[in-house]
Design a protein around this motif. Structure first.
Motif, PDB file in Angstrom:
ATOM      1  N   LEU A  10       3.137  13.646  -8.415  1.00 35.76           N
ATOM      2  CA  LEU A  10       2.064  13.600  -7.425  1.00 35.76           C
ATOM      3  C   LEU A  10       0.838  14.371  -7.870  1.00 35.76           C
ATOM      4  O   LEU A  10      -0.203  14.269  -7.251  1.00 35.76           O
ATOM      5  CB  LEU A  10       2.554  14.194  -6.100  1.00 35.76           C
ATOM      6  N   ASP A  15      -2.717  10.207  -7.860  1.00 38.39           N
ATOM      7  CA  ASP A  15      -2.040  10.530  -6.616  1.00 38.39           C
ATOM      8  C   ASP A  15      -2.858  11.444  -5.718  1.00 38.39           C
ATOM      9  O   ASP A  15      -2.396  11.860  -4.673  1.00 38.39           O
ATOM     10  CB  ASP A  15      -0.673  11.133  -6.904  1.00 38.39           C
ATOM     11  N   PRO A  19      -4.004   7.694   0.442  1.00 37.06           N
ATOM     12  CA  PRO A  19      -2.609   7.273   0.580  1.00 37.06           C
ATOM     13  C   PRO A  19      -2.428   5.761   0.638  1.00 37.06           C
ATOM     14  O   PRO A  19      -1.353   5.256   0.359  1.00 37.06           O
ATOM     15  CB  PRO A  19      -2.186   7.917   1.905  1.00 37.06           C
ATOM     16  N   TYR A 113       5.611  12.165  -1.795  1.00 30.73           N
ATOM     17  CA  TYR A 113       4.892  10.956  -1.398  1.00 30.73           C
ATOM     18  C   TYR A 113       5.001  10.736   0.109  1.00 30.73           C
ATOM     19  O   TYR A 113       4.046  10.300   0.753  1.00 30.73           O
ATOM     20  CB  TYR A 113       5.438   9.734  -2.137  1.00 30.73           C
ATOM     21  N   LYS A 116       2.791  13.254   1.906  1.00 26.90           N
ATOM     22  CA  LYS A 116       1.390  12.856   1.769  1.00 26.90           C
ATOM     23  C   LYS A 116       1.020  11.809   2.811  1.00 26.90           C
ATOM     24  O   LYS A 116      -0.018  11.894   3.469  1.00 26.90           O
ATOM     25  CB  LYS A 116       1.171  12.312   0.352  1.00 26.90           C
ATOM     26  N   ALA A 144      -1.392  17.245  -3.859  1.00 27.53           N
ATOM     27  CA  ALA A 144      -1.750  15.971  -3.230  1.00 27.53           C
ATOM     28  C   ALA A 144      -1.615  16.039  -1.721  1.00 27.53           C
ATOM     29  O   ALA A 144      -2.410  15.439  -0.989  1.00 27.53           O
ATOM     30  CB  ALA A 144      -0.877  14.847  -3.789  1.00 27.53           C
ATOM     31  N   VAL A 145      -0.623  16.783  -1.232  1.00 26.84           N
ATOM     32  CA  VAL A 145      -0.442  16.928   0.207  1.00 26.84           C
ATOM     33  C   VAL A 145      -1.498  17.870   0.774  1.00 26.84           C
ATOM     34  O   VAL A 145      -2.030  17.644   1.864  1.00 26.84           O
ATOM     35  CB  VAL A 145       0.982  17.418   0.528  1.00 26.84           C
ATOM     36  N   TRP A 148      -4.804  15.929   1.360  1.00 21.30           N
ATOM     37  CA  TRP A 148      -4.868  15.088   2.544  1.00 21.30           C
ATOM     38  C   TRP A 148      -4.684  15.870   3.826  1.00 21.30           C
ATOM     39  O   TRP A 148      -5.104  15.429   4.900  1.00 21.30           O
ATOM     40  CB  TRP A 148      -3.880  13.928   2.403  1.00 21.30           C
TER      41      TRP A 148
END
Length: 252
Positions: A10, A15, A19, A113, A116, A144-145, A148
Motif C-alpha cells: 500500500l 496506492d 480508493p 486496502y 483505506k 495510504a490510510v 484518506w
C-alpha cells in the motif's frame, strides 16, 4: 498502531491514489450500461466470493438503499476483496446505519486496502461518530490510510463548529510531522476546507499559521503548492500577504 510494513504494497505511489481509481470504469458515462440492481442484490449473497465481490463493486455505480444491509454484512466477509468492494460501495451509498459497522471494521481489519476503503466511506457518510476513529487512523495507520483519513476529515466541515475544531488539530499535526508528502498535502487541503467554516479565532489562527509554515518551509514542492492553494482558497489576509511577498522576493 499499525506497522508500516503490515501491508507494504500500500505504500507505493499508486496506492496513494483515490480508493476508486481501480474500480471505476474507464468507459464514457454515456456508454455505460449499469448492472441490474435485482441481479446484483441476489449476487451479494452468492456462495462464490468472486460473485459477491462483483456484486459489491456494482453498487459503486448503483445507488440503491436495498443494498445497504447486504453491504454492511459484507464488511465482515471472509474474502478481503469483498470487504474492500463493500467499503467502496457504502461510500457510494452512504447511510447512518453503516457508520458503526464501518468504524468497527476500521478498528479490527488487518488488511490495509480494506481500511483505506473504510475511511473513504466514513468520510462520505459525513457523520460526527466518525471523527475520533478518523483522527486515530490519521495518527496511527499506514500511509495510504492516513492520506484518506485526512481527506475524510475534510468532509466534517458540514457537521458544525465543535466537529470542525476537533478535526483541525490532528490535521495540523499531520501537516507538520507526517513523513509522507502526500499525507501532508492532503492535510493541507483538508485544513483549508475546514477553515472556511471557522470564525476568526484561536483555532483558525493556528491553522493558518500551520499552512503558512508549510508553504514557506516544507521541503516538498507539492506540499507547498497545496498549502498555498488552501491559503488562497480561505482568503486569509496574512496568508495572501506572505504569498505575495515571498513570490516577489523570488523564493519560488
Amino acid at each position: 498502531m499499525y506497522d508500516e510494513d503490515d501491508i507494504n504494497l500500500l505504500d507505493n505511489e499508486a496506492d496513494l491514489e483515490s480508493p476508486l481509481d481501480k474500480i471505476e470504469p474507464i468507459t464514457p458515462e454515456s456508454e455505460i450500461v449499469k448492472p441490474d440492481p435485482e441481479a446484483m442484490l441476489a449476487l451479494l449473497e452468492d456462495p462464490q466470493s468472486q460473485q459477491r465481490m462483483l456484486a459489491a463493486r456494482a453498487f459503486c455505480d448503483i445507488q440503491d438503499e436495498r443494498a445497504i444491509p447486504h453491504l454492511i454484512r459484507s464488511l465482515t466477509d471472509s474474502c478481503p476483496l469483498v470487504r474492500v468492494s463493500a467499503s467502496y460501495a457504502l461510500g457510494r451509498n452512504p447511510s447512518p446505519d453503516a457508520v458503526e459497522p464501518l468504524i468497527n471494521q476500521l478498528n479490527r481489519d488487518f488488511n490495509g486496502y480494506v481500511r483505506k476503503g473504510v475511511v473513504w466511506a466514513l468520510g462520505n457518510c459525513r457523520d460526527r461518530r466518525s471523527l475520533n476513529p478518523l483522527i486515530d487512523a490519521l495518527r496511527t495507520d499506514i500511509s495510504a490510510v492516513r492520506l484518506w483519513s485526512a481527506s475524510a476529515l475534510a468532509q466534517m466541515a458540514t457537521l458544525g463548529y465543535e466537529v470542525v475544531i476537533g478535526a483541525i488539530p490532528p490535521l495540523i499535526e499531520a501537516l507538520v510531522q507526517d513523513p509522507i508528502p502526500a499525507v501532508r498535502s492532503n492535510s493541507a487541503w483538508a485544513i483549508g476546507q475546514l477553515c472556511k467554516e471557522l470564525p476568526s479565532n484561536v483555532v483558525y489562527a493556528t491553522a493558518i499559521d500551520a499552512l503558512i509554515q508549510a508553504f514557506a518551509e516544507d521541503k516538498d514542492l507539492g506540499v507547498r503548492e497545496d498549502a498555498k492553494a488552501s491559503l488562497l482558497g480561505v482568503g486569509d489576509p496574512r496568508g495572501l500577504q506572505l504569498i505575495e511577498t515571498l513570490e516577489q522576493e523570488g523564493w519560488f
